[in-house]
Design an enzyme around this catalytic site. Structure first.
Site, short mmCIF file in Angstrom:
data_model
loop_
_atom_site.label_atom_id
_atom_site.label_comp_id
_atom_site.label_asym_id
_atom_site.label_seq_id
_atom_site.Cartn_x
_atom_site.Cartn_y
_atom_site.Cartn_z
N HIS A 140 109.21 -3.48 -48.63
CA HIS A 140 108.10 -4.37 -48.99
C HIS A 140 106.88 -4.14 -48.11
CE1 HIS A 140 112.03 -6.37 -49.80
NE2 HIS A 140 111.51 -6.47 -51.00
S1 FES Z 1 109.58 -5.41 -45.69
FE1 FES Z 1 111.12 -6.39 -46.87
S2 FES Z 1 112.96 -5.61 -46.02
FE2 FES Z 1 111.40 -4.68 -44.84
#
Ligand code: FES
Length: 182
Positions: A140
Site C-alpha cells: 500500500h
Molecule cells: S503499506 Fe500496507 S502492508 Fe505495507
C-alpha cells in the site's frame, strides 16, 4: 557457517543469509544435513533461541535479510550518507517520532537492525526502494527511511526493533537484549 547468496532483488546487492546455519546448529549440522533436520536445536531456534550473525561480510550500504523466530530481520550496514540522512531529520515532524539514536546501538551507528514486517498490514518491505533511502512497501505504498522510520504512507509505526546485542564489533546476537555495547 554462514550462507550468503545473491538474490538480486534491488538496485544494490541484496543478500539473504540463512540463519539456520549460523545459530546453535553450526557447521557440523551443515555437513550432516539429514541429522540437522532432526536436531532439536533447529526447533529451539525456530521457537526463538537467539541467533548470532556475523556482520563482517556485509558491505557498506548493503541490506541483508536473516530470520529470527521465523520473522524476517533486516540488517542495514549504513553508509555515512545514510546515517546523516537519518540524523538530519526534524524528529517532531515524523509520524512516529524517534531520533536515530533510539534506533541503533551507541557506538554502532552504522548498523540498523529492524524487523522486516510493515507495520500497516504485515507485508515485507523492499530494501533500497522509496524516497527515503530505506524501504518501500509494495502493498500500500508505505515508505521507511534509513532508520526504518515510517515517513510516508498508511503504516502507523516505525519498523520494530528486535532485541539484539553486539557480542563483538562484527557480531550480533538477535534475541537477546543488552544495555552494554561491545
Ligand atoms: S503499506 Fe500496507 S502492508 Fe505495507
Amino acid at each position: 557457517m554462514t550462507t550468503v547468496s545473491s538474490a538480486g532483488h534491488s538496485r544494490r546487492d541484496f543478500l539473504y543469509i540463512a540463519t539456520g546455519a549460523v545459530g546453535a546448529v553450526g557447521a557440523a549440522a551443515a555437513l550432516v544435513p539429514l541429522i540437522a533436520q532432526m536436531n532439536p536445536d533447529a526447533s529451539t531456534i525456530a521457537a526463538g533461541a537467539p541467533v548470532e550473525i556475523d556482520l563482517a561480510p556485509i558491505a557498506d550500504g548493503q541490506i541483508v535479510k536473516v530470520f529470527w523466530r521465523s520473522k524476517p530481520i533486516f540488517i542495514f550496514h549504513r553508509t555515512k550518507h545514510d546515517i546523516e540522512l537519518a540524523q538530519n531529520v526534524n524528529v517532531a515532524s515524523l509520524p512516529d517520532p524517534a531520533p536515530d539514536s533510539e534506533r541503533v546501538k551507541a557506538g554502532h551507528e552504522q548498523w540498523l537492525v529492524v524487523i522486516g514486517i510493515c507495520t500497516h498490514l504485515g507485508c515485507i518491505p523492499l530494501p533500497h526502494e522509496g524516497n527515503y533511502d530505506g524501504w518501500f512497501c509494495p502493498c500500500h505504498g508505505s515508505q521507511y527511511d534509513s532508520a526504518g522510520r515510517i515517513r510516508q504512507g498508511p503504516a502507523p509505526k516505525n519498523l520494530y526493533l528486535p532485541p539484539y546485542t553486539f557480542i563483538s564489533d562484527t557480531k550480533i546476537r538477535i534475541g537477546e537484549e543488552s544495555t552494554k555495547s561491545a
